[in-house]
Design an enzyme around this catalytic site. Structure first.
Site, PDB file in Angstrom:
ATOM      1  N   SER A 144       0.859  -1.190   0.000  1.00 30.00           N
ATOM      2  CA  SER A 144       0.000   0.000   0.000  1.00 30.00           C
ATOM      3  C   SER A 144       0.885   1.226   0.000  1.00 30.00           C
ATOM      4  CB  SER A 144      -0.864   0.000   1.264  1.00 30.00           C
ATOM      5  OG  SER A 144      -1.473   1.261   1.461  1.00 30.00           O
ATOM      6  N   TYR A 157      -1.474  -1.206  10.761  1.00 27.02           N
ATOM      7  CA  TYR A 157      -1.734  -1.448   9.335  1.00 27.02           C
ATOM      8  C   TYR A 157      -0.569  -0.926   8.486  1.00 27.02           C
ATOM      9  CZ  TYR A 157      -3.735  -1.174   4.679  1.00 27.02           C
ATOM     10  OH  TYR A 157      -3.939  -1.308   3.335  1.00 27.02           O
ATOM     11  N   LYS A 161       2.119  -3.034   6.120  1.00 26.41           N
ATOM     12  CA  LYS A 161       2.317  -2.827   4.682  1.00 26.41           C
ATOM     13  C   LYS A 161       3.785  -2.477   4.376  1.00 26.41           C
ATOM     14  CE  LYS A 161      -1.702  -3.992   3.512  1.00 26.41           C
ATOM     15  NZ  LYS A 161      -1.985  -5.074   2.563  1.00 26.41           N
TER      16      LYS A 161
HETATM   17  N1  LIG Z   1      -8.817  -0.089  -0.688  1.00 18.96           N
HETATM   18  C1  LIG Z   1      -7.702   0.624  -0.555  1.00 18.96           C
HETATM   19  O1  LIG Z   1      -7.725   1.862  -0.556  1.00 18.96           O
HETATM   20  C2  LIG Z   1      -6.362  -0.073  -0.429  1.00 18.96           C
HETATM   21  C3  LIG Z   1      -5.210   0.696  -0.630  1.00 18.96           C
HETATM   22  C4  LIG Z   1      -3.970   0.076  -0.508  1.00 18.96           C
HETATM   23  C5  LIG Z   1      -3.885  -1.282  -0.244  1.00 18.96           C
HETATM   24  N2  LIG Z   1      -5.027  -2.005  -0.059  1.00 18.96           N
HETATM   25  C6  LIG Z   1      -4.883  -3.435   0.226  1.00 18.96           C
HETATM   26  O2  LIG Z   1      -5.551  -4.155  -0.781  1.00 18.96           O
HETATM   27  C7  LIG Z   1      -5.885  -5.447  -0.290  1.00 18.96           C
HETATM   28  C8  LIG Z   1      -7.332  -5.744  -0.638  1.00 18.96           C
HETATM   29  O3  LIG Z   1      -8.161  -4.823   0.045  1.00 18.96           O
HETATM   30  P1  LIG Z   1      -9.453  -4.180  -0.627  1.00 18.96           P
HETATM   31  O4  LIG Z   1      -9.294  -2.721  -0.558  1.00 18.96           O
HETATM   32  O5  LIG Z   1      -9.748  -4.822  -1.909  1.00 18.96           O
HETATM   33  O6  LIG Z   1     -10.546  -4.502   0.497  1.00 18.96           O
HETATM   34  P2  LIG Z   1     -11.646  -5.674   0.574  1.00 18.96           P
HETATM   35  O7  LIG Z   1     -12.569  -5.557  -0.574  1.00 18.96           O
HETATM   36  O8  LIG Z   1     -12.184  -5.575   1.964  1.00 18.96           O
HETATM   37  O9  LIG Z   1     -10.782  -6.994   0.401  1.00 18.96           O
HETATM   38  C9  LIG Z   1     -10.200  -7.715   1.448  1.00 18.96           C
HETATM   39  C10 LIG Z   1     -10.205  -9.164   1.051  1.00 18.96           C
HETATM   40  O10 LIG Z   1      -9.522  -9.920   2.051  1.00 18.96           O
HETATM   41  C11 LIG Z   1     -10.377 -10.990   2.486  1.00 18.96           C
HETATM   42  N3  LIG Z   1     -10.118 -11.344   3.880  1.00 18.96           N
HETATM   43  C12 LIG Z   1     -10.254 -10.559   4.979  1.00 18.96           C
HETATM   44  N4  LIG Z   1      -9.942 -11.264   6.079  1.00 18.96           N
HETATM   45  C13 LIG Z   1      -9.603 -12.513   5.659  1.00 18.96           C
HETATM   46  C14 LIG Z   1      -9.187 -13.696   6.330  1.00 18.96           C
HETATM   47  N5  LIG Z   1      -9.040 -13.728   7.658  1.00 18.96           N
HETATM   48  N6  LIG Z   1      -8.936 -14.804   5.596  1.00 18.96           N
HETATM   49  C15 LIG Z   1      -9.094 -14.783   4.250  1.00 18.96           C
HETATM   50  N7  LIG Z   1      -9.462 -13.697   3.564  1.00 18.96           N
HETATM   51  C16 LIG Z   1      -9.719 -12.573   4.257  1.00 18.96           C
HETATM   52  C17 LIG Z   1     -11.763 -10.390   2.317  1.00 18.96           C
HETATM   53  O11 LIG Z   1     -12.764 -11.375   2.260  1.00 18.96           O
HETATM   54  P3  LIG Z   1     -13.684 -11.811   3.503  1.00 18.96           P
HETATM   55  O12 LIG Z   1     -13.682 -10.688   4.505  1.00 18.96           O
HETATM   56  O13 LIG Z   1     -14.997 -12.083   2.922  1.00 18.96           O
HETATM   57  O14 LIG Z   1     -13.019 -13.016   4.000  1.00 18.96           O
HETATM   58  C18 LIG Z   1     -11.621  -9.724   0.963  1.00 18.96           C
HETATM   59  O15 LIG Z   1     -11.701 -10.676  -0.064  1.00 18.96           O
HETATM   60  C19 LIG Z   1      -5.614  -5.408   1.224  1.00 18.96           C
HETATM   61  O16 LIG Z   1      -4.394  -6.037   1.488  1.00 18.96           O
HETATM   62  C20 LIG Z   1      -5.509  -3.917   1.512  1.00 18.96           C
HETATM   63  O17 LIG Z   1      -4.671  -3.679   2.617  1.00 18.96           O
HETATM   64  C21 LIG Z   1      -6.262  -1.429  -0.156  1.00 18.96           C
END
Ligand SMILES: NC(=O)c1ccc[n+]([C@@H]2O[C@H](COP(=O)([O-])OP(=O)(O)OC[C@H]3O[C@@H](n4cnc5c(N)ncnc54)[C@H](OP(=O)(O)O)[C@@H]3O)[C@@H](O)[C@H]2O)c1
Length: 266
Positions: A144, A157, A161
Site C-alpha cells: 500500500s 496497518y 504494509k
Molecule cells: N482499498 C484501498 O484503498 C487499499 C489501498 C492500498 C492497499 N489495499 C490493500 O488491498 C488489499 C485488498 O483490500 P481491498 O481494498 O480490496 O478490500 P476488501 O474488498 O475488503 O478486500 C479484502 C479481502 O480480504 C479478504 N479477507 C479478509 N480477512 C480474511 C481472512 N481472515 N482470511 C481470508 N481472507 C480474508 C476479504 O474477504 P472476507 O472478509 O470475505 O473473507 C476480501 O476478499 C488489502 O491487502 C488492503 O490492505 C487497499
C-alpha cells in the site's frame, strides 16, 4: 496435408487471496480474462465471487473459504494451489484496524498482523521452494502507499504494509536468476469495502476520491506478468510515493496522519 500443431501453452493457475471483493476480485477477474484458471480464496463470500468470475469467461474458477489469519487456513490454501499446479500467487488479503492505539483491542491489532504479515510469510515459505524447483513462478504482494510513511491512528496497518514492501523486495533479490519473480503493488485509496470494514468512512481518506479497483488490478497484473519489481498504480499513488521520498522523516507522520484523522464532509 495438415501439420500436427503443438497444443498452445495455456497460462497456469493463479491463486488470489482476498479475491471475494475489491482489488483481489478485480485482479482475479483480470487473470481469468487473460486465460488463467483462478483459485479464489477468502474467508466468506467466495461462491458469489466464483459465479461472478465464471460468467463470460473460459477460465476455470474455483473457490476456497478459509481464515488465512490462522496457520491451518494458509496450509489449506497451499494444498489447493498444489493440487491445481498454481505457479502464480497473488497475496492480497488484508484488513485494517483504525483508531488510537490506546483504544483498539489487542485481539484486533494482532489479527492485522496475523493476516497481513504472518499469512504472507507462511504462504510464501511453503510455495517458494516448489516454484524454485520448477524454475518458474510469479508472486504479487499487495502492499500500500501506507507503507511509505508512518500512520498515526493506523499504526499497525501501515507497519504491516511496510513489512510487506520490504519483504517482497528482499525476496525478489534473493530469488534473482531462479525464474521466480516477486512484484509489489502500492495502491492508493481505492473504491472497495475496505474503508467500511475498518470503520474509516468518516476519516479524510475515507471521504477522499478513490481509484477504481479495475485500474489498480489491470496495472498490477501487467506488472506481475512482466515480472516488474513494483508498481504504484495511478497518479495519486505515484504522488504519495514521491511525497514520502521528499519529506523529512518527522514531517511524514504529521502529513500521513492527517489522512486517518476524522474529516469533515466535503
Ligand atoms: N482499498 C484501498 O484503498 C487499499 C489501498 C492500498 C492497499 N489495499 C490493500 O488491498 C488489499 C485488498 O483490500 P481491498 O481494498 O480490496 O478490500 P476488501 O474488498 O475488503 O478486500 C479484502 C479481502 O480480504 C479478504 N479477507 C479478509 N480477512 C480474511 C481472512 N481472515 N482470511 C481470508 N481472507 C480474508 C476479504 O474477504 P472476507 O472478509 O470475505 O473473507 C476480501 O476478499 C488489502 O491487502 C488492503 O490492505 C487497499
Amino acid at each position: 496435408m495438415t501439420e500436427d500443431k503443438e497444443p498452445a501453452e495455456l497460462p497456469e493457475a493463479a491463486l488470489v487471496t482476498g479475491a471475494s471483493s475489491g482489488i483481489g476480485f478485480a485482479m482475479a477477474h483480470e487473470l481469468a480474462r487473460r486465460g488463467h484458471d483462478v483459485i479464489v480464496v477468502a474467508e466468506r463470500g467466495v461462491d458469489e465471487a466464483v459465479r461472478g468470475l465464471s460468467e463470460h469467461m473460459d477460465a476455470r474458477v474455483t473457490g476456497l473459504e478459509v481464515d488465512l489469519a490462522t496457520p491451518s487456513g494458509v496450509e489449506e490454501a497451499v494444498a489447493r494451489a498444489r493440487d491445481l499446479g498454481a505457479r502464480t500467487f497473488v497475496l492480497n488479503a488484508g484488513i485494517g484496524v483504525h483508531g488510537p492505539f490506546l483504544h483498539t483491542t489487542l485481539q484486533d491489532e494482532l489479527r492485522v498482523v496475523d493476516l497481513n504479515v504472518r499469512s504472507v510469510v507462511h504462504l510464501a515459505h511453503l510455495v517458494v521452494p516448489d516454484l524454485v524447483r520448477t524454475g518458474t513462478g510469479r508472486i504479487l504482494v499487495t502492499s500500500s502507499i501506507a507503507a511509505t510513511m508512518p500512520a498515526p491512528l493506523f499504526a499497525t496497518y501501515a507497519a504491516s504494509k511496510a513489512f510487506l514492501r520490504s519483504f517482497a523486495w528482499s525476496l525478489r533479490d534473493e530469488l534473482a536468476g531462479t525464474g521466480v519473480t516477486v512484484t509489489t503493488v502500492l495502491p492508493a485509496a481505492t473504491r472497495t469495502p475496505f474503508f467500511r470494514a475498518a470503520e474509516m468512512e468518516r476519516t479524510h481518506i475515507g471521504r477522499a476520491p478513490k481509484a477504481s479497483p479495475r485500474m489498480v488490478a489491470r496495472r498490477a497484473v501487467d506488472a506481475l506478468l512482466d515480472g516488474r519489481a513494483e508498481i504504484a498504480p495511478g497518479l495519486q499513488a505515484k504522488a504519495m510515493v514521491a511525497t514520502a521520498w521528499l519529506l523529512p522523516q518527522p514531517a511524514r507522520s504529521a502529513f500521513h496522519g492527517w489522512f486517518y484523522a476524522p474529516g469533515a464532509r466535503r
